[in-house]
Structure formats: C-alpha cells, structure tokens
Design an enzyme around this catalytic site. Structure first.
Site, PDB file in Angstrom:
ATOM      1  N   LYS A   1      99.838 109.141  11.753  1.00 40.17           N
ATOM      2  CA  LYS A   1      99.246 110.294  11.057  1.00 40.17           C
ATOM      3  C   LYS A   1     100.050 110.609   9.782  1.00 40.17           C
ATOM      4  O   LYS A   1      99.484 110.961   8.748  1.00 40.17           O
ATOM      5  CB  LYS A   1      99.205 111.521  11.970  1.00 40.17           C
TER       6      LYS A   1
ATOM      7  N   THR B   1      98.321 116.688  11.626  1.00 39.88           N
ATOM      8  CA  THR B   1      98.923 117.359  12.785  1.00 39.88           C
ATOM      9  C   THR B   1     100.345 117.825  12.477  1.00 39.88           C
ATOM     10  O   THR B   1     101.030 117.224  11.638  1.00 39.88           O
ATOM     11  CB  THR B   1      98.955 116.370  13.978  1.00 39.88           C
ATOM     12  N   ASP B   2     100.784 118.856  13.174  1.00 40.25           N
ATOM     13  CA  ASP B   2     102.174 119.319  13.011  1.00 40.25           C
ATOM     14  C   ASP B   2     103.164 118.276  13.523  1.00 40.25           C
ATOM     15  O   ASP B   2     104.349 118.335  13.210  1.00 40.25           O
ATOM     16  CB  ASP B   2     102.396 120.664  13.722  1.00 40.25           C
ATOM     17  N   GLU B   3     102.667 117.304  14.323  1.00 44.70           N
ATOM     18  CA  GLU B   3     103.582 116.326  14.921  1.00 44.70           C
ATOM     19  C   GLU B   3     104.235 115.428  13.867  1.00 44.70           C
ATOM     20  O   GLU B   3     105.228 114.760  14.152  1.00 44.70           O
ATOM     21  CB  GLU B   3     102.858 115.495  15.986  1.00 44.70           C
TER      22      GLU B   3
ATOM     23  N   ASP C   1      82.771 102.578  12.206  1.00 38.86           N
ATOM     24  CA  ASP C   1      84.222 102.474  12.356  1.00 38.86           C
ATOM     25  C   ASP C   1      84.818 102.719  10.964  1.00 38.86           C
ATOM     26  O   ASP C   1      84.537 101.951  10.028  1.00 38.86           O
ATOM     27  CB  ASP C   1      84.556 101.060  12.863  1.00 38.86           C
TER      28      ASP C   1
ATOM     29  N   LEU D   1      96.958 117.940  28.007  1.00 40.90           N
ATOM     30  CA  LEU D   1      97.520 118.837  29.025  1.00 40.90           C
ATOM     31  C   LEU D   1      96.523 119.849  29.604  1.00 40.90           C
ATOM     32  O   LEU D   1      96.281 119.862  30.821  1.00 40.90           O
ATOM     33  CB  LEU D   1      98.722 119.598  28.446  1.00 40.90           C
TER      34      LEU D   1
ATOM     35  N   TYR E   1     101.893 107.622  17.427  1.00 40.01           N
ATOM     36  CA  TYR E   1     100.760 108.470  16.985  1.00 40.01           C
ATOM     37  C   TYR E   1     101.143 109.262  15.735  1.00 40.01           C
ATOM     38  O   TYR E   1     100.462 109.196  14.706  1.00 40.01           O
ATOM     39  CB  TYR E   1     100.336 109.419  18.118  1.00 40.01           C
TER      40      TYR E   1
HETATM   41  P1  NAD Z   1      89.612 113.073  19.882  1.00 40.64           P
HETATM   42  O1  NAD Z   1      90.415 111.930  20.386  1.00 40.64           O
HETATM   43  O2  NAD Z   1      88.988 114.023  20.857  1.00 40.64           O
HETATM   44  O3  NAD Z   1      88.423 112.511  18.952  1.00 40.64           O
HETATM   45  C1  NAD Z   1      88.602 111.499  18.031  1.00 40.64           C
HETATM   46  C2  NAD Z   1      87.226 111.009  17.591  1.00 40.64           C
HETATM   47  O4  NAD Z   1      87.407 110.014  16.599  1.00 40.64           O
HETATM   48  C3  NAD Z   1      86.402 110.387  18.730  1.00 40.64           C
HETATM   49  O5  NAD Z   1      85.072 110.848  18.675  1.00 40.64           O
HETATM   50  C4  NAD Z   1      86.462 108.881  18.417  1.00 40.64           C
HETATM   51  O6  NAD Z   1      85.331 108.177  18.875  1.00 40.64           O
HETATM   52  C5  NAD Z   1      86.554 108.898  16.903  1.00 40.64           C
HETATM   53  N1  NAD Z   1      87.161 107.674  16.367  1.00 40.64           N
HETATM   54  C6  NAD Z   1      88.288 107.060  16.803  1.00 40.64           C
HETATM   55  N2  NAD Z   1      88.507 105.940  16.069  1.00 40.64           N
HETATM   56  C7  NAD Z   1      87.514 105.873  15.140  1.00 40.64           C
HETATM   57  C8  NAD Z   1      87.210 104.975  14.079  1.00 40.64           C
HETATM   58  N3  NAD Z   1      87.958 103.889  13.850  1.00 40.64           N
HETATM   59  N4  NAD Z   1      86.124 105.223  13.327  1.00 40.64           N
HETATM   60  C9  NAD Z   1      85.345 106.304  13.565  1.00 40.64           C
HETATM   61  N5  NAD Z   1      85.573 107.177  14.559  1.00 40.64           N
HETATM   62  C10 NAD Z   1      86.653 106.975  15.331  1.00 40.64           C
HETATM   63  O7  NAD Z   1      90.577 113.821  18.867  1.00 40.64           O
HETATM   64  P2  NAD Z   1      90.682 115.381  18.515  1.00 40.64           P
HETATM   65  O8  NAD Z   1      91.617 116.022  19.453  1.00 40.64           O
HETATM   66  O9  NAD Z   1      89.314 115.927  18.313  1.00 40.64           O
HETATM   67  O10 NAD Z   1      91.431 115.281  17.097  1.00 40.64           O
HETATM   68  C11 NAD Z   1      90.690 115.180  15.891  1.00 40.64           C
HETATM   69  C12 NAD Z   1      91.652 115.103  14.722  1.00 40.64           C
HETATM   70  O11 NAD Z   1      92.489 116.262  14.710  1.00 40.64           O
HETATM   71  C13 NAD Z   1      92.599 113.910  14.792  1.00 40.64           C
HETATM   72  O12 NAD Z   1      92.741 113.393  13.493  1.00 40.64           O
HETATM   73  C14 NAD Z   1      93.919 114.494  15.294  1.00 40.64           C
HETATM   74  O13 NAD Z   1      95.011 113.749  14.806  1.00 40.64           O
HETATM   75  C15 NAD Z   1      93.851 115.875  14.690  1.00 40.64           C
HETATM   76  N6  NAD Z   1      94.590 116.915  15.424  1.00 40.64           N
HETATM   77  C16 NAD Z   1      94.379 117.103  16.767  1.00 40.64           C
HETATM   78  C17 NAD Z   1      95.055 118.111  17.442  1.00 40.64           C
HETATM   79  C18 NAD Z   1      94.824 118.376  18.920  1.00 40.64           C
HETATM   80  O14 NAD Z   1      95.514 119.207  19.509  1.00 40.64           O
HETATM   81  N7  NAD Z   1      93.854 117.735  19.555  1.00 40.64           N
HETATM   82  C19 NAD Z   1      95.954 118.923  16.745  1.00 40.64           C
HETATM   83  C20 NAD Z   1      96.162 118.706  15.372  1.00 40.64           C
HETATM   84  C21 NAD Z   1      95.465 117.702  14.726  1.00 40.64           C
HETATM   85  P1  TYD Z   2      99.410 116.691  25.002  1.00 39.34           P
HETATM   86  O1  TYD Z   2      98.251 117.540  25.432  1.00 39.34           O
HETATM   87  O2  TYD Z   2      99.378 115.220  25.294  1.00 39.34           O
HETATM   88  O3  TYD Z   2      99.645 116.978  23.459  1.00 39.34           O
HETATM   89  P2  TYD Z   2     100.888 116.518  22.491  1.00 39.34           P
HETATM   90  O4  TYD Z   2     101.675 115.473  23.156  1.00 39.34           O
HETATM   91  O5  TYD Z   2     100.142 115.980  21.308  1.00 39.34           O
HETATM   92  O6  TYD Z   2     101.650 117.766  22.215  1.00 39.34           O
HETATM   93  O7  TYD Z   2     100.703 117.268  25.685  1.00 39.34           O
HETATM   94  C1  TYD Z   2     101.103 118.623  25.492  1.00 39.34           C
HETATM   95  C2  TYD Z   2     102.441 118.799  26.184  1.00 39.34           C
HETATM   96  O8  TYD Z   2     102.247 118.648  27.601  1.00 39.34           O
HETATM   97  C3  TYD Z   2     103.455 117.747  25.809  1.00 39.34           C
HETATM   98  O9  TYD Z   2     104.745 118.349  25.753  1.00 39.34           O
HETATM   99  C4  TYD Z   2     103.399 116.735  26.938  1.00 39.34           C
HETATM  100  C5  TYD Z   2     103.042 117.593  28.134  1.00 39.34           C
HETATM  101  N1  TYD Z   2     102.223 116.937  29.173  1.00 39.34           N
HETATM  102  C6  TYD Z   2     102.620 116.990  30.519  1.00 39.34           C
HETATM  103  O10 TYD Z   2     103.660 117.590  30.864  1.00 39.34           O
HETATM  104  N2  TYD Z   2     101.824 116.389  31.447  1.00 39.34           N
HETATM  105  C7  TYD Z   2     100.672 115.732  31.116  1.00 39.34           C
HETATM  106  O11 TYD Z   2      99.997 115.161  32.004  1.00 39.34           O
HETATM  107  C8  TYD Z   2     100.280 115.702  29.738  1.00 39.34           C
HETATM  108  C9  TYD Z   2      99.021 114.986  29.321  1.00 39.34           C
HETATM  109  C10 TYD Z   2     101.082 116.322  28.805  1.00 39.34           C
END
Ligand code: NAD
Ligand code: TYD
Length: 343
Positions: free
Chosen positions: A155, A126-128, A60, A191, A151
């Site tokens: 970040k 993230t861009d968020e 962790d 999504l 969230y």
């Molecule tokens: P994910 O939720 O699929 O994976 C997160 C991983 O982190 C999991 O394996 C989880 O077990 C591990 N984790 C959570 N808490 C932990 C802790 N306390 N210690 C150790 N491990 C821990 O997420 P993802 O979509 O692969 O995203 C990875 C990174 O990229 C994140 O930092 C997210 O903010 C960033 N990111 C994601 C997206 C996207 O579209 N998914 C876009 C931009 C940035």
């Molecule tokens: P998501 O995949 O949760 O990514 P993020 O919120 O980080 O952008 O969602 C992508 C977009 O899709 C977001 O505008 C929320 C929308 N969404 C739905 O309309 N229905 C759903 O069930 C989910 C999970 C997301």
C-alpha cells in the site's frame, strides 16, 4: 451526470461507498470495476442491480489492456481506487498478489487515468503505511512511511506511485489513509466480523498474542463520508488521515463483542501472535477536521450495535462465505490457527 469509477466495489468498503454515493449525489453514474477475488461479492450490491445509473464490470486493475479499454469506453471524470488485497495475514503467507494488485494495479490505473484525462483520482490507502506506534503519539500526514507487513508495504508503494504521478505529470491524485473499519459487509476474516460470526455460532475467538495491540476503529459510513469530503473539497497532491478517534486493545474489543452478544468470556482463546504484529495504530485526523470540516459521527456503541444486528440479519451471507473458499484457505495455510478460528 458525473461518471465515476469505483474499483473494488464488490468488497467491504467499496460496496458501502457506492451505496453512500447514490444516497448523497443525485446526478451520478457509477461503474464498479472488480476482479471478484475471494473478497469480492457481487451480492453485496444486489439492491442496485436494476439501477440504470449503476454498472458492474469484471476487471482486474492489473490488466493493462482491460483497464485501458474500459477507461476509453467509460470516460470517467473521477476514480476511487479501493481495489486491493487487504488482509495482513494473507500477505504474510504470500505477498505476490499484494504486489500485483496493490502496486502494479495502481500503476496501471494511474497510467490509464493519465492517458484518458481523468479529473480526479482518489487512492484509498491505510494508516498501516506508517508502521507501528508505542504507547504515546499519533500518525499525522507527515509521519514517515515505515510499513511492517507485506500488505502495508504494497500500500505504501502504491501511495508513492500516486505521489510521483502528481509530482511528475501534474496528475490530479489525492490519498486517504484510514484506520481500521468495521460495519456491514466486512469479510469474516477480519477481527470484528470473524469474532461476531464465531460468537453467534458459540465458537471460540482467536486473540493473537497478549491481546494488547491497539487499533483505532471507525464505522465504515464515517470512512465513506470522509472520502466523499476529500473528493469534493480535498486539494490535489495532498494526503488526508482518517480515523475514528476510538482506540481499543483487541482484548477490550473482544470483551465488548462477547458482552454485546451475551456470550461467556471462556470463548476467548489465546493463539500464537501474528509475525511482525504492529503494536498500536492511532490517527490524528485534525487535517480532515480543520480543512474539510469532517469528523467521525458514529459512536462505537451505535456502530457495533448496527454491525452486530446486520450480521444477525444476514446469517446466510456469513454461512455462504464460511462454508467455501475461506475455510479451505485457512485449513491449508493456518492449520495451527484453524482450530481456533472455526471451533
Ligand atoms: P476487501 O478485501 O473487502 O475488498 C477488496 C475488493 O477489491 C474486493 O471486492 C476484490 O474482489 C477487489 N479486488 C482485489 N483485487 C483486485 C484487482 N486486481 N482488480 C480489481 N478488483 C480487485 O477490502 P476493504 O476492506 O473493502 O478495503 C478496501 C480498500 O480500503 C483497500 O484498498 C484497503 O487497503 C483500504 N483500507 C481498508 C481498511 C479496513 O479496515 N478494511 C482500512 C483502511 C484502508
Ligand atoms: P485485522 O482485522 O486483521 O486488521 P489489521 O491487521 O489490518 O489491523 O486485525 C485487527 C487486530 O486484531 C490486529 O491487531 C490483529 C488482531 N486479530 C486477532 O487477534 N485475531 C484474529 O483472528 C484477527 C483476524 C485479528
């Protein structure tokens, strides 16, 4: 041999990134530190189980002693911090794990990395963190931070900690901020994988609000190649925006998925909007292009084809997840949405 720590390597992007590293960096040893939350799935990396250059540690990142011990023993030269709570809807329900992992976890890693002299630390953000855009404009690296969800706020806080360690301690930190990823191994609460899984099972897909929120989609391998470029060529202290240059409304994406899977549009189900739902994200990634020579290379058509095929070939992976904690979570927290998610 370069010794690399990837945190959160059992999640979606982390597991793809570890595979990317082994494909592109011959002299590398990877230690994957993951807590294994609901989103962490060790089976995402079973193909590496017998690789002598790979190890997994259940850690962790918010646990100071565990992180210090692991850092002292492994002595990485580079850390990629992917570990995070990553789902906006969950953060609306309960922000606590987001603050613990994303903020305290990042600070804990930074302290240990500083203490044990890590040469480079890359924070996967993230861009968020930039908040929401209107109809026009793009996020650049100098757009002010204005996170709107728990969230994205967690970040942004982590990004500011990295920035402060660079400034105060000359810490070798870099930050990447990427748009919405899609591809193999994405947990089916986001999504694209949720909708693919539902459609494959002839279930409806829950579109939030009017479905006109816009996201910039990037195939996960393009995100991995961008992070790799930042590691190799990025400048310490800098932020790099990464995007797919592929803006779509959620409704357009939904219709594309429905068409690709040969399902009827009647499976679209409008559900109440997400509270605080950001309207539009769009990334200007000209810094990545100009400074690091990177650009996204997977078209949406190809990326979606690969993704849909992967979910078709891994029905058991999806079934396993959907039969367990995931369903229980939604059943408890989102009873109004649950019927739409699972019907
Ligand atoms: P994910 O939720 O699929 O994976 C997160 C991983 O982190 C999991 O394996 C989880 O077990 C591990 N984790 C959570 N808490 C932990 C802790 N306390 N210690 C150790 N491990 C821990 O997420 P993802 O979509 O692969 O995203 C990875 C990174 O990229 C994140 O930092 C997210 O903010 C960033 N990111 C994601 C997206 C996207 O579209 N998914 C876009 C931009 C940035
Ligand atoms: P998501 O995949 O949760 O990514 P993020 O919120 O980080 O952008 O969602 C992508 C977009 O899709 C977001 O505008 C929320 C929308 N969404 C739905 O309309 N229905 C759903 O069930 C989910 C999970 C997301």
């Amino acid at each position: 041999m370069t010794r690399v720590v990837v945190t959160g390597g059992c999640g979606f992007i982390g597991s793809n990134f570890i595979r990317y590293l082994f494909e592109h960096e011959p002299q590398i040893h990877v230690s994957n530190w993951d807590k294994l939350t609901y989103a962490g799935n060790p089976s995402n990396l079973t193909d590496l189980a017998n690789n002598p250059c790979y190890e997994f540690k259940q850690i962790d990142i918010a646990e100071r002693n565990a992180v210090r011990d692991a850092m002292r023993t492994y002595k990485p030269s580079v850390i990629f911090n992917f570990a995070a709570e990553s789902h906006v809807d969950r953060s609306i329900h309960d922000a606590t794990p987001f603050v613990i992992t994303n903020v305290l976890g990042t600070q804990t890693l930074l302290d240990a990395a500083k203490e044990f002299g890590v040469e480079k630390y890359i924070q996967i953000s993230t861009d968020e963190v930039y908040g929401s855009l209107g109809d026009k404009g793009y996020f650049t690296e100098s757009t002010p931070l204005a996170p709107n969800s728990p969230y994205s706020a967690s970040k942004a806080a982590a990004d500011l900690l990295v920035r402060s360690y660079v400034h105060t301690f000359q810490f070798p930190g870099l930050i990447t901020r990427c748009s919405n990823n899609y591809g193999p191994y994405q947990f089916p609460e986001k999504l694209i994988p949720l909708f693919i899984a539902n459609l494959m099972a002839n279930q409806s897909v829950p579109v939030y609000g009017d479905g006109l929120n816009v996201r910039d989609w990037i195939f996960v391998t393009d995100h991995c190649s961008a992070i790799y470029a930042v590691w190799k060529k990025g400048r310490v202290g800098e932020v790099y925006n990464i995007g797919g240059e592929c803006e779509l409304t959620n409704l357009a994406m939904t219709e594309l998925l429905i068409e690709s899977l040969g399902k009827p549009k009647s499976l679209i189900r409008y559900v109440p909007d997400r509270p605080g739902h950001d309207r539009r994200y769009a990334i200007d990634c000209s810094k990545m292009k100009g400074e690091l020579g990177w650009s996204p290379s997977t078209s949406l058509e190809n990326g979606l084809k690969l993704t849909i095929q992967w979910y078709r070939d891994h029905q058991d992976w999806v079934d396993h997840i959907r039969s367990g904690e995931y369903r229980q979570y939604y059943a408890k927290q989102y009873s109004s949405l649950t019927s739409s998610n699972t019907k």
